[in-house]
Design a protein around this motif. Structure first.
Motif, PDB file in Angstrom:
ATOM      1  N   UNK A  70       1.194  -1.390   0.056  1.00 27.37           N
ATOM      2  CA  UNK A  70       0.097  -0.117  -0.127  1.00 27.37           C
ATOM      3  C   UNK A  70       0.757   0.935   0.023  1.00 27.37           C
ATOM      4  N   UNK A  71       0.447   2.283  -0.374  1.00 25.96           N
ATOM      5  CA  UNK A  71       1.076   3.781  -0.702  1.00 25.96           C
ATOM      6  C   UNK A  71       0.156   4.614  -0.314  1.00 25.96           C
ATOM      7  N   UNK A  72       0.814   5.981   0.582  1.00 26.05           N
ATOM      8  CA  UNK A  72       0.134   6.657   1.453  1.00 26.05           C
ATOM      9  C   UNK A  72       1.759   7.990   0.716  1.00 26.05           C
ATOM     10  N   UNK A  73       1.642   9.371   1.225  1.00 25.66           N
ATOM     11  CA  UNK A  73       2.132  10.700   0.776  1.00 25.66           C
ATOM     12  C   UNK A  73       1.344  11.210   1.379  1.00 25.66           C
ATOM     13  N   UNK A  82      -3.831   8.976   0.039  1.00 21.33           N
ATOM     14  CA  UNK A  82      -4.277   7.519  -0.095  1.00 21.33           C
ATOM     15  C   UNK A  82      -3.520   7.695  -1.806  1.00 21.33           C
ATOM     16  N   UNK A  83      -2.741   6.404  -2.313  1.00 19.47           N
ATOM     17  CA  UNK A  83      -2.026   5.895  -4.105  1.00 19.47           C
ATOM     18  C   UNK A  83      -2.481   5.451  -3.969  1.00 19.47           C
ATOM     19  N   UNK A 134      11.359  -2.090  -7.565  1.00 21.05           N
ATOM     20  CA  UNK A 134      10.653  -2.319  -8.619  1.00 21.05           C
ATOM     21  C   UNK A 134      11.622  -0.894  -8.759  1.00 21.05           C
ATOM     22  N   UNK A 135      10.563  -0.426  -9.924  1.00 27.45           N
ATOM     23  CA  UNK A 135      11.393   1.663 -10.848  1.00 27.45           C
ATOM     24  C   UNK A 135      10.274   2.459 -10.949  1.00 27.45           C
ATOM     25  N   UNK A 136      10.239   4.254 -10.435  1.00 28.28           N
ATOM     26  CA  UNK A 136       9.571   4.525 -10.785  1.00 28.28           C
ATOM     27  C   UNK A 136      10.075   5.883 -11.003  1.00 28.28           C
ATOM     28  N   UNK A 137      10.018   6.645 -11.736  1.00 26.16           N
ATOM     29  CA  UNK A 137      10.106   7.753 -12.401  1.00 26.16           C
ATOM     30  C   UNK A 137       9.232   9.263 -12.086  1.00 26.16           C
ATOM     31  N   UNK A 138       7.480   8.647 -11.288  1.00 28.54           N
ATOM     32  CA  UNK A 138       6.718   9.327 -11.083  1.00 28.54           C
ATOM     33  C   UNK A 138       6.574   9.178  -9.599  1.00 28.54           C
ATOM     34  N   UNK A 139       6.725   8.234  -8.312  1.00 32.78           N
ATOM     35  CA  UNK A 139       6.586   7.655  -7.178  1.00 32.78           C
ATOM     36  C   UNK A 139       5.314   7.219  -6.855  1.00 32.78           C
ATOM     37  N   UNK A 140       4.575   7.092  -8.441  1.00 31.16           N
ATOM     38  CA  UNK A 140       2.917   6.428  -8.292  1.00 31.16           C
ATOM     39  C   UNK A 140       3.085   5.154  -9.102  1.00 31.16           C
TER      40      UNK A 140
END
Length: 490
Positions: A70-73, A82-83, A134-140
């Motif tokens: 899960x993911x929050x910012x 929540x994302x 795992x990789x991300x350029x937008x953080x989402x």
């Protein structure tokens, strides 16, 4: 596309589950999932000016199951958004779970490092574990590395426990520690290094149990603090020792000196980090202000979890700044941004003698209370704070002056069995208690973090306020102030 559809499916299930959640114990200012199960905090990181927190999550059930991330910012460590779910299991590298790990900002590429879980025989709990990114350029949105696993198996002398990677950079090299156990069931932390986060070299054992610290060290974290190095671990299998190690599993730390050149960590004894019922799997990160910030799971394995009946389970603690005190003691205190939660302030008394008790009537559920007792000339036996509910419900925080002991008693607020925890505290003439009360939790910070106590509580009745008390003699109240706090989720 398969990964995208799994995330969409999980999000759809979560949205449906959220509609059925009973809000009675839902927390007002803590990180929770919209519904269903969460446990360990993962991937604490500051990325492109925002704080990101991931967490172990089962979006399909209120019980533990195949782990997702899960993911929050947040921009301020207080107001969380929540994302979409970041990681779902089911690929060859993580068939049965995306277990705990960490996150780093690699020159703008947000990299999650996590454990892939694989059952050999689920009924007998036989499994193996590997490490992935795992990789991300937008953080989402995150894409798993095509050449996962980055570490396929543990060292040859290991048991099958091999998880919870924590990664950091020192000079030009990335380092990773992992929770591990020897074939003889001795808990330990092992170390790897890498130039590119993709190819890793085994360095050796960073620290290991002397035989008294359990069979497995989970969720390790290693960092420099005020010239010392700190290893935080969550050992499984430590036997209770009087008033120490009373939870099923413990979370604590070792402080010492470390040399990268030789991988030599000379450290002191293991110390519990939080003395309440519900604090586990703590992780930290360094933010852009230079603060070392810690967040833990605000629950405990095999504890009574009545919120399962309400369609959710699990939460994370408030963010805490970690500092090094006298005698290399770790201190934890709430981040200063938590003052943003305050709505109304009430200073009830200042420099006033208390002969029995002082009652504050309020039915507000979300409170911050600060009470300062001057014990320097007092002959009182005990002082403390009692959170009051209807029909005899209460949560009691008591300081015994002669025994120099702080006690948290939740037996009358949903922890009828094993409801009491103790902590040694030399108040040295002045007892300061900063208490955060939520609908189903209490976090106590005593004398600027010399003791913290974190517990879940589950009152059935309405709250009617709180009171300060003293026994056997008068005590001077230097300050009693409380604040009503906002509900960030409403």
């Amino acid at each position: 596309m398969v990964v995208t559809s799994r995330i969409q499916q999980a999000e759809k299930a979560l949205k449906k589950a959220k509609e059925k959640v009973n809000p009675q114990f839902r927390l007002g200012y803590h990180i929770m999932a919209p519904a269903n199960w969460i446990n360990d905090p993962n991937g604490l990181v500051e990325y492109k000016g925002e704080y990101h927190v991931f967490y172990q999550h089962h979006p399909y059930d209120e019980n533990w199951g195949p782990m997702h991330w899960g993911h929050v910012k947040s921009k301020d460590l207080v107001h969380w958004e929540h994302l979409p779910i970041a990681l779902t299991p089911g690929d060859a590298c993580d068939v049965d779970g995306c277990f705990s790990g960490s996150a780093v900002d690699n020159d703008g590429e947000l990299t999650l490092i996590y454990t892939g879980h694989h059952y050999i025989d689920k009924k007998q709990d036989l499994f193996y574990q590997n490490q992935n990114i795992a990789l991300s350029r937008d953080g989402v949105t995150f894409e798993k590395f095509g050449e996962n696993p980055i570490i396929a198996e543990p060292p040859a002398d290991s048991a099958h426990h091999f998880r919870d990677p924590k990664v950091w950079k020192h000079h030009d090299t990335w380092y990773m520690i992992l929770g591990n156990a020897t074939k003889e069931q001795i808990g330990r932390v092992i170390l790897y290094k890498s130039i590119d986060l993709r190819k890793w070299e085994y360095v050796g054992v960073l620290a290991q149990s002397d035989g008294t610290l359990g069979f497995m060290w989970e969720c390790p974290d290693f960092f420099e603090l005020d010239g010392k190095h700190v290893l935080m671990i969550s050992p499984q299998g430590i036997e209770a020792d009087g008033e120490n190690f009373n939870n099923l599993f413990q979370t604590g730390y070792l402080v010492g000196d470390y040399k990268y050149e030789t991988n030599q960590f000379d450290h002191g004894t293991f110390t519990e980090l939080d003395r309440g019922h519900d604090f586990y799997a703590v992780q930290t990160f360094l933010d852009s202000k230079g603060r070392r910030i810690a967040i833990g799971w605000m629950d405990m394995w095999e504890a009574n979890m009545p919120t399962k009946a309400d369609g959710w389970c699990g939460a994370l603690t408030l963010p805490r700044v970690v500092t090094l005190g006298a005698n290399h003691q770790i201190l934890m205190n709430p981040v200063e941004e938590l003052t943003l939660l305050r709505e109304a302030e009430y200073q009830m008394c200042k420099d006033q003698m208390l002969s029995d008790h002082y009652v504050v009537e309020t039915n507000e559920e979300l409170l911050e209370v600060k009470s300062v007792f001057d014990l320097s000339n007092s002959k009182a036996g005990q002082v403390g704070v009692r959170i009051r509910g209807m029909n005899g419900e209460e949560t009691r925080l008591t300081y015994d002056i002669a025994q120099q002991k702080l006690t948290l008693d939740c037996t009358k607020s949903g922890k009828q069995e094993d409801g009491i925890r103790h902590a040694a505290l030399d108040a040295n003439g002045l007892l300061t208690l900063r208490i955060f009360i939520d609908r189903s939790s209490i976090e106590v910070f005593a004398n600027d973090g010399q003791v913290t106590m974190t517990s879940r509580m589950y009152p059935k009745e309405e709250r009617v306020g709180f009171e300060l008390f003293t026994t056997n003699n008068d005590v001077k109240i230097k300050d009693l102030t409380y604040w009503t706090l906002k509900d960030i989720w409403k």
